[in-house]
Design a protein around this motif. Structure first.
Motif, PDB file in Angstrom:
ATOM      1  N   GLU A 261      27.689  51.498  24.709  1.00  0.00           N
ATOM      2  CA  GLU A 261      26.687  51.471  25.779  1.00  0.00           C
ATOM      3  C   GLU A 261      26.584  52.835  26.461  1.00  0.00           C
ATOM      4  O   GLU A 261      25.479  53.341  26.713  1.00  0.00           O
ATOM      5  CB  GLU A 261      27.059  50.397  26.790  1.00  0.00           C
ATOM      6  N   GLU A 262      27.737  53.443  26.743  1.00  0.00           N
ATOM      7  CA  GLU A 262      27.738  54.749  27.407  1.00  0.00           C
ATOM      8  C   GLU A 262      27.088  55.814  26.525  1.00  0.00           C
ATOM      9  O   GLU A 262      26.248  56.604  26.974  1.00  0.00           O
ATOM     10  CB  GLU A 262      29.173  55.154  27.742  1.00  0.00           C
ATOM     11  N   ALA A 263      27.473  55.840  25.242  1.00  0.00           N
ATOM     12  CA  ALA A 263      26.920  56.844  24.325  1.00  0.00           C
ATOM     13  C   ALA A 263      25.428  56.628  24.102  1.00  0.00           C
ATOM     14  O   ALA A 263      24.663  57.587  23.975  1.00  0.00           O
ATOM     15  CB  ALA A 263      27.668  56.802  22.997  1.00  0.00           C
ATOM     16  N   SER A 264      24.996  55.379  24.067  1.00  0.00           N
ATOM     17  CA  SER A 264      23.569  55.094  23.893  1.00  0.00           C
ATOM     18  C   SER A 264      22.760  55.646  25.057  1.00  0.00           C
ATOM     19  O   SER A 264      21.682  56.225  24.862  1.00  0.00           O
ATOM     20  CB  SER A 264      23.346  53.580  23.766  1.00  0.00           C
ATOM     21  N   ARG A 265      23.278  55.476  26.271  1.00  0.00           N
ATOM     22  CA  ARG A 265      22.569  56.016  27.437  1.00  0.00           C
ATOM     23  C   ARG A 265      22.559  57.538  27.409  1.00  0.00           C
ATOM     24  O   ARG A 265      21.525  58.170  27.648  1.00  0.00           O
ATOM     25  CB  ARG A 265      23.230  55.508  28.726  1.00  0.00           C
ATOM     26  N   ARG A 266      23.713  58.126  27.107  1.00  0.00           N
ATOM     27  CA  ARG A 266      23.822  59.578  27.136  1.00  0.00           C
ATOM     28  C   ARG A 266      22.954  60.237  26.071  1.00  0.00           C
ATOM     29  O   ARG A 266      22.353  61.294  26.308  1.00  0.00           O
ATOM     30  CB  ARG A 266      25.282  59.994  26.948  1.00  0.00           C
ATOM     31  N   GLN A 267      22.877  59.608  24.899  1.00  0.00           N
ATOM     32  CA  GLN A 267      22.117  60.200  23.799  1.00  0.00           C
ATOM     33  C   GLN A 267      20.671  59.728  23.759  1.00  0.00           C
ATOM     34  O   GLN A 267      19.915  60.127  22.868  1.00  0.00           O
ATOM     35  CB  GLN A 267      22.791  59.865  22.461  1.00  0.00           C
ATOM     36  N   GLY A 268      20.253  58.883  24.703  1.00  0.00           N
ATOM     37  CA  GLY A 268      18.882  58.375  24.696  1.00  0.00           C
ATOM     38  C   GLY A 268      18.613  57.445  23.538  1.00  0.00           C
ATOM     39  O   GLY A 268      17.508  57.412  22.995  1.00  0.00           O
ATOM     40  N   ASP A 270      19.203  53.974  23.614  1.00  0.00           N
ATOM     41  CA  ASP A 270      19.279  52.579  24.056  1.00  0.00           C
ATOM     42  C   ASP A 270      18.419  51.663  23.186  1.00  0.00           C
ATOM     43  O   ASP A 270      18.864  50.604  22.743  1.00  0.00           O
ATOM     44  CB  ASP A 270      18.839  52.461  25.515  1.00  0.00           C
ATOM     45  N   ALA A 271      17.165  52.068  22.968  1.00  0.00           N
ATOM     46  CA  ALA A 271      16.259  51.216  22.200  1.00  0.00           C
ATOM     47  C   ALA A 271      16.710  51.112  20.746  1.00  0.00           C
ATOM     48  O   ALA A 271      16.711  50.023  20.164  1.00  0.00           O
ATOM     49  CB  ALA A 271      14.837  51.755  22.280  1.00  0.00           C
ATOM     50  N   ALA A 272      17.098  52.234  20.152  1.00  0.00           N
ATOM     51  CA  ALA A 272      17.556  52.202  18.758  1.00  0.00           C
ATOM     52  C   ALA A 272      18.808  51.349  18.613  1.00  0.00           C
ATOM     53  O   ALA A 272      18.946  50.588  17.653  1.00  0.00           O
ATOM     54  CB  ALA A 272      17.821  53.626  18.269  1.00  0.00           C
ATOM     55  N   LEU A 296      22.418  46.534  26.717  1.00  0.00           N
ATOM     56  CA  LEU A 296      21.559  47.478  25.991  1.00  0.00           C
ATOM     57  C   LEU A 296      20.091  47.087  26.137  1.00  0.00           C
ATOM     58  O   LEU A 296      19.216  47.949  26.276  1.00  0.00           O
ATOM     59  CB  LEU A 296      21.953  47.512  24.512  1.00  0.00           C
ATOM     60  N   GLU A 297      19.824  45.798  26.103  1.00  0.00           N
ATOM     61  CA  GLU A 297      18.453  45.320  26.269  1.00  0.00           C
ATOM     62  C   GLU A 297      17.910  45.711  27.640  1.00  0.00           C
ATOM     63  O   GLU A 297      16.754  46.127  27.770  1.00  0.00           O
ATOM     64  CB  GLU A 297      18.418  43.806  26.107  1.00  0.00           C
TER      65      GLU A 297
END
Length: 340
Positions: A261-268, A270-272, A296-297
């Motif tokens: 979750e943290e890496a998804s936010r940092r790397q932009g 989230d949707a992927a 994530l949703e």
């Protein structure tokens, strides 16, 4: 965007029926896999399979004795799997030679993608074509790696590791040698423009020692390997069955979901992350915590432009139209400008 709308986008981003059936036959539980293979076999013409399906069908080979023992295609699918495996061993052998060369020059190499999963003992990808070994080196080592590999007979393909100036290396370089030697060397595991430095530094710190074809190499931690697989879909604009297979196979290891979750936010991403992991859980029965998907949703729903852009790329990855790719580029451009 409301979360119900995001779920509708996620459903629209699902792969075509044939790809979906092969993914379920290869990666879902046995009853689901048997049903999926039967559906695929009824509809498919093995003489005229689309490219993505041809790349995925070898993954099913080892399961056919259990899920479809009477299938008339067992021998043919087994032959595809063996041919892909045999070629992969030749590709691995050439890559191992390059890794040995880099190790002797104190140039650490971090394996990515299918190479990393294979070296970590994840056998789910056996039977799939394996033509390029992906690896990452430290950004400051890119020029030395280029020079060392070319001295050993590897040829750098455009854009090459050398940019307009030697102190400004390109993001990645493809190296080839002979018939089977093929490497993609990157300066960062994440796509350019996505918090490259911070994400890469953390990933290098969590990496562990391993071997690939008998050669020393570094392996990303399981969670980092998953995030790189998700990011690669964005980098290549390749949101198809191969990407979904990569993401689903990466969840076979123990994953740190808060870090995802943290890496998804940092790397932009989230949707992927949401689109791919939702598919992996709901269609492939992968062990993904529902609470992680829920968070994530929530974050993906707050970025409508990114989610619509991803949908356009998913549709183009499924072989829809060039208009989808153009729409995705426009939406991503608008999104970048809105954040400046």
């Amino acid at each position: 965007m409301k979360r119900a709308g995001l779920r509708l986008l996620a459903e629209r981003s699902s792969p075509p029926p044939g790809v979906d059936a092969l993914l379920r036959a290869a990666l879902a539980d046995a009853p689901t896999a048997a049903e999926a293979w039967a559906a695929f076999e009824r509809a498919a013409d093995l003489d005229q399979l689309p490219g993505v399906e041809m790349c995925l069908i070898g993954l099913v080979s080892k399961r056919l004795p259990a899920i479809a023992p009477k299938s008339v295609h067992r021998g043919r699918v087994g032959g595809i799997e063996r041919a892909n495996w045999s070629r992969a061993q030749l590709v691995i052998g050439e890559a191992a030679s390059a890794l040995h060369t880099l190790a002797t020059q104190d140039l650490p190499a971090l394996l990515l993608g299918e190479a990393a999963r294979s070296a970590a003992g994840n056998a789910l990808g056996r039977g799939r074509p394996f033509g390029v070994v992906e690896l990452c080196v430290r950004q400051g080592d890119m020029m030395r790696v280029h020079d060392r590999l070319t001295a050993e007979g590897w040829q750098a393909a455009p854009p090459g590791a050398v940019g307009r100036k030697r102190d400004q290396p390109a993001y990645s370089c493809r190296f080839t040698r002979g018939v089977f030697g093929s490497l993609e060397v990157r300066r960062s595991p994440y796509p350019p423009g996505r918090s490259e430095a911070a994400g890469a530094d953390d990933l290098w710190q969590r990496a562990g020692a391993g071997t690939f074809g008998g050669a020393p190499a570094l392996l990303p931690a399981a969670t980092d390997a998953l995030m790189v697989s998700i990011a690669d879909g964005v980098r290549r604009s390749c949101f198809n069955g191969l990407w979904l297979a990569d993401v689903a196979m990466s969840t076979a290891a123990e994953i740190d979901w808060p870090l995802v979750e943290e890496a998804s936010r940092r790397q932009g991403l989230d949707a992927a992350s949401f689109f791919s992991l939702r598919y992996a859980r709901e269609r492939l029965m992968r062990p993904i915590p529902p609470e992680a998907l829920d968070r994530l949703e929530r974050t993906a729903a707050a970025d409508a432009l990114h989610s619509f852009a991803l949908l356009a790329e998913c549709r183009s990855g499924a072989g829809t139209t060039r208009a989808s790719q153009g729409l995705s580029r426009v939406l991503r451009r608008i999104r970048r400008l809105s954040r400046q």
